[in-house]
Every structure is written in C-alpha cells, then in structure tokens.
Design an enzyme around this catalytic site. Structure first.
Site, short mmCIF file in Angstrom:
data_model
loop_
_atom_site.label_atom_id
_atom_site.label_comp_id
_atom_site.label_asym_id
_atom_site.label_seq_id
_atom_site.Cartn_x
_atom_site.Cartn_y
_atom_site.Cartn_z
N CYS A 108 -117.09 -21.79 84.10
CA CYS A 108 -117.30 -21.43 82.70
C CYS A 108 -117.40 -22.68 81.83
CB CYS A 108 -116.17 -20.53 82.21
SG CYS A 108 -116.29 -20.08 80.47
N CYS A 134 -115.71 -22.52 78.33
CA CYS A 134 -114.25 -22.58 78.42
C CYS A 134 -113.77 -24.01 78.62
CB CYS A 134 -113.73 -21.76 79.61
SG CYS A 134 -114.18 -20.03 79.61
N ASP A 135 -114.32 -24.66 79.64
CA ASP A 135 -113.70 -25.87 80.16
C ASP A 135 -114.45 -27.16 79.83
OD1 ASP A 135 -111.90 -24.09 81.22
OD2 ASP A 135 -112.89 -24.00 83.16
#
Ligand SMILES: Cc1cc2nc3c(=O)[nH]c(=O)nc-3n(C[C@H](O)[C@H](O)[C@H](O)COP(=O)(O)OP(=O)(O)OC[C@H]3O[C@@H](n4cnc5c(N)ncnc54)[C@H](O)[C@@H]3O)c2cc1C
Lengths: 321, 221
Positions: A148, A151-152
């Site tokens: 993701c 997200c990261d």
C-alpha cells in the site's frame, strides 16, 4: 501545509434484525449496488471489514474513471460513493460477517455478535494483493515490505525502493512513491512492460526510475528491516542484490472468496462463477465486481457490475413480496 | 476559509445530533514553538467543537500547564484527550493531528465517550473489563492509510472497556519520526502493546483483544 479530513467512517449502526439485502464488501461494486438498492427502497446493509471504498482508497489518483477530466483522488472517490449510498438510506456496518448461512431461507449471519436475517446477499468482496511467496516476504512485511503506497510511502523519504511488477498498478504507484523516494527500480518477470504507455512515459520522465525486465525476484533480504532484494536474470541466470530500504509488491490480485469456497461455485483461480444477471449457483445470492470470474477489474466495470446485481436483486425480491 | 467543508460540517452536525448523549470535553495540549502541527490541530478541533453544544474544547500548553500534562501522561504535542461530562478519562489519546482517515476515528471516539460505551462485542468487553494491570497500546498510523482507523478504533474501544487500566494512543508516525524509528515502523498500521507484543495491519476486534491478553501474560511471566 494542506490537510484533508475524512468524515465518513461509519459510526455505530443500530443493526435491525432483518434486511432485504446485505452486501458483503464496501468497495465501488458494493457501494454502487447499495445506491441502487436503497433508491429502490430495499432495506440495505453493507458490511465492510476494512475501509469503505475498497481498493480505490489505496491508490492516490485515478485518471480513467469517467466524469473527472482532471482525475480524482482514490480516497475522495471512495468516500463520495459511500456518502451517496448513505444518503439514500444504506447502513454500513464495519466488521466481518460470521456464521454465514447462505443456503437457508431467509439467509442468516452474525454481525458483531448479533444475528441478522436477510432475503438476498450480494458478494462484492473484491480482491487482495497477491503475495510473492518468497523468503523474507512474510518476515519483513511491515518492515519494508508493503502493498500500500499511500499507507507506507512516507516512511521512505530520501530512500531507494524496489517495486515488483510493471503493470498499471506498479508503475502508477511507483510514480506516487517518487514523491518520497529518491530512486525506484521496477522489477518485472516478463520481458515486456505491461503498463499503459502514458504511465510509462510519466515514470521515465521523473528521471528517478528504471525498469529491470525479465528478472525474477528470489528473496527479500534483511534481518529486522529490508536491506535489499535478490533478483535473477532470466536469460543469463546471473543473480544480483539490489540494495533498497523498501519493497512494494504489485504482481496482481487474488479473490477474497475463502469463506465461500465450500458453498459457491468458483473458477479454478477462486473467482465466483455467475450468470448474465450475476446470480451465483445459490438461490438468492449474487456476486459482482472484481470478485467474479472474468471481471475487467477496473472501477468503471466494477460499478456497472454493482448496478446489474442490484437491479436483478430488486426484480427478484419484488416478485416475492 | 475553515478547514472543514460546509457539507462535511452539516454531516457531522447530523451525526452528533443523533448520537451524542452526554457532554464530551476535548483536551488539547500544544506548544507555541517547534510544533508544526499544533496550530492546525487547534484550528480543526475548534471547528469541530462548534458543531455540537455537547462539545467543549480546552487548550493547554505543555510547558505552562505541566501539572495537567503530567496528570494525563502527555509528553509530546499536539496531544488530544477525550473526557466525559464527569471528567472521566477513557484512556483515549491522539498524538499528532487527526487528519485524513484519522479524523473519522476521532468522530467515532467522541460518540463513544459521549455514550460511555463502544460497539465492542459484549463478550470482548467482559474479557477486557477483567484486566487488573496497566496496559499501554500504541497504534502507529499515517493520515493517508485507509486501514489505520480500523486499528486505532479497535485500540480505543478496548480502552473504553477498561479506562482505569488501559491507555490507547494513536501516534501519527510522520510527526514523531523518532518514535517511528524506535519502534521500527515501516508500515502502518502497527500496534505495540506494553512494549512487548506487536503486530502489523488491522485485525478484527477479537484478535486485538487476544493480543492484549497475550501481552499481559508475557508481562506476568
Ligand atoms: C494499486 C491499485 C490501483 C488501481 N488503480 C485503478 C485505476 O486507476 N482505475 C481503475 O479503474 N481501477 C483501478 N484499480 C482497480 C480498482 O481498484 C478495482 O477494480 C475496484 O476497486 C474493484 O471494486 P470492488 O468493489 O469489486 O472490489 P474492492 O475494491 O476490492 O472492494 C472489496 C471490499 O470488500 C471488503 N471485504 C472483502 N471480504 C470481506 C468480508 N468477508 N467481510 C467484509 N468485507 C469484506 C474489502 O475490505 C474491500 O473493501 C486499482 C487497483 C489497485 C490495487
């Protein structure tokens, strides 16, 4: 600094004992089906275990969904679909259904410890990222291995990354990651790039990315965090280690159908088999979107599929009542 | 221009109208210097607290109000705490701005505190309520992570079930890089319980409760 504020998390719903329709999965497919079903005055519940909006929420920018000439942010699109469904009366339950009985009539399931009966069910559980299944992947997941980008991505500011898979997702998400990362190498098993040309051109124009085609990823290296990726040239057989701080994997998707595999008819890859009205082999159970066999697996297609299923459900239920 | 869109304000107002029962006090700890996110956090909370008569906002300064900071265990800013009308502390902490997806966690938490309960299943509440030793849950997030509110909410709901013993913190990783580093956070959500048990990803409530129980056993042995 710019901030956005998502107001759309479904807060506590007081579940009813019975629904006309429960849609399992709140991605574009499920939410679209919910818009149609709610407008048709079916009492509709969407059950979503992760984030409403589905996979769309994990991609930063969508350029090929009609109606948005400049493109639209994935989270924004997901949230708009959710609000549209809720506006017409759809309820959204956050969690996973348990003790699902699809063959009884009415159908039954437990939601957060409460038993609910339903006349019709649409399975819109979509897909999840396929794993590489190579040494180091599971061990270093969350320690540099990620699926993701939104997200990261922020953890890799000023770092070098490897992305696996030169399809649309891999190239598009790599462009996004270059907001943070200083360099990305996209490793692809096949000898050719699968992504659309427009994405490849954009990736190349960053001057910070390169492709490594015809290479197999053998392992992800590192003890407590990722330090590199070992690859093998599929022509010469030569093995090399690419040093990097993170590995993002986009090598395709697998259907989320495990919990239905004993009941629903699936194809050999695990996707649900349906007829032209998206009915499954079980009476009163439909499936739609990315989870069905032969799906196009794009948002516009998923949305269309949601409409078809909802209309078929409505037609069927109106005959019963 | 405000930080919230007019239509969002309307939606929140409706949610609060239907779901808030008792008063909720939002405590914010900030400082003037060297806190990039304090000012925007104060602004968003100010707008939010104006959306219901049942909400109040108290802004404290980490240095000047150091006694209060100590009482609530606040060592970094911005920090948000939610209290009910009797000043009961439910163990909910937000460190860093609750923007992006985490704003929705905050909304849900406010509703829970106002009701004095969450939708955590009854059998799980019972398990958590029985815990008799301190539990500290840290959930690392980024505001752009759609799965993170799931993990934050699970932790906060667990705290609500036993606020005397359990503190659950959301930590916005990009604002506290030293903590993200210390706990080796390279992917979110990441949950750390009592410095011992840790896991990545959002898990169903039940699984998180089991992790909490496991963390206590580890501490015991
Ligand atoms: C990185 C990436 C980039 C993409 N970019 C584009 C793009 O630019 N344009 C485009 O058209 N398409 C794009 N796609 C594809 C697009 O995201 C999908 O086609 C679309 O999301 C499919 O919608 P869906 O609702 O069928 O499934 P999903 O979006 O996968 O949603 C399914 C939902 O069901 C939930 N669920 C699953 N099992 C359960 C369960 N048991 N209980 C409760 N909930 C459950 C999941 O949590 C999920 O939210 C992209 C995909 C990826 C991965």
């Amino acid at each position: 600094m710019e901030f956005s504020f998502s107001v759309s998390a479904p807060t506590k719903v007081d579940l009813a004992e019975t629904y006309d329709l429960v849609i399992i999965g709140g991605g574009p497919t499920g939410l679209t089906a919910a818009i149609y079903a709610s407008r048709a005055k079916l009492k509709t519940l969407v059950v979503e275990k992760g984030a409403p909006g589905g996979l769309v929420t994990t991609t930063e920018w969508i350029e090929n969904y009609p109606g948005f000439p400049e493109g639209v942010a994935g989270p924004e699109l997901g949230r708009a679909m959710q609000e549209q469904a809720q506006r017409f009366g759809t309820e959204i339950f956050k969690g996973q259904p348990e003790n699902i009985n699809l063959t009884s009539n009415p159908k039954e399931m437990t939601l957060g410890g409460k038993k609910v009966t339903v006349r019709a069910v649409i399975i819109a559980t979509g897909t999840k990222p396929r794993k590489l299944n190579i040494p180091g992947e599971a061990e270093l997941s969350g320690r540099g291995v990620s699926y993701c980008a939104t997200c990261d991505g922020p953890f890799f500011a000023g770092k070098e990354l490897v992305a696996v898979g030169a399809g649309n997702s891999g190239v598009q998400e790599s462009i996004f990651l270059l907001k943070y990362a200083t360099r990305i190498t996209i490793v692809e098993y096949l000898p050719t790039i699968q992504a659309e040309k427009i994405l490849v051109e954009r990736f190349n124009s960053t001057g910070k990315g390169s492709f490594l085609l015809n290479h197999e990823v053998l392992s992800i290296e590192g003890s407590d965090k990722v330090t590199g990726v070992k690859v093998r040239d599929r022509v010469s057989g030569a093995e090399t280690l690419i040093p990097c701080a993170g590995v993002f994997v986009w090598i395709g998707l697998v259907p989320q159908t495990d919990e239905f595999k004993d009941i629903l008819k699936l194809d050999k890859w695990g996707y649900v088999e349906v007829d032209s009205e998206l009915r499954t082999n079980i009476e009163g159970v439909w499936a739609a979107g990315d989870v069905i066999s032969g799906a196009t697996r794009q948002i516009a297609a998923a949305v269309g599929s949601g409409v078809t299923a909802a209309m078929s459900v409505e037609h069927k239920l109106s005959q019963q009542s | 221009m405000g930080m919230l869109k007019e239509e969002d304000k309307q939606y929140i107002r409706e949610q609060f109208e239907g779901k808030l029962v008792g008063q909720v006090k939002i405590l914010l700890f900030t400082q003037k210097l060297e806190c990039e996110y304090c000012q925007p956090t104060e602004e968003i909370l100010k707008e939010l607290s104006e959306l219901s008569e049942l909400l109040t906002l108290d802004v404290h300064n980490l240095q000047i109000d150091s006694e209060d900071a100590k009482q609530y265990n606040i060592d970094k800013v911005p920090a948000i705490i939610l209290l009910d009308e009797k000043d009961k502390d439910y163990g909910i902490r937000f460190f860093g701005i609750p923007s992006g997806y985490e704003f929705s966690s905050l909304l849900a938490d406010i509703i829970d505190v106002s009701n004095g309960a969450s939708d955590l299943a009854q059998e799980l509440v019972a398990k958590i309520a029985g815990i008799q030793e301190p539990v500290d849950i840290k959930v690392f997030v980024t505001p752009t992570c759609p799965y993170c509110p799931g993990a934050v909410r699970a932790a906060h709901k667990i705290a609500i079930a036993n606020p005397g013993m359990i503190k659950a913190q959301m930590i916005e990783s990009t604002e506290f890089p030293h903590l993200a580093n210390k706990y080796a956070v390279y992917g979110v959500p990441k949950t750390v319980i009592n410095e011992r048990v840790q896991f990545e990803g959002a898990m169903p409530d039940q699984a998180v409760v089991e992790q909490v129980l496991a963390a206590i056993q580890v501490t015991d042995s």
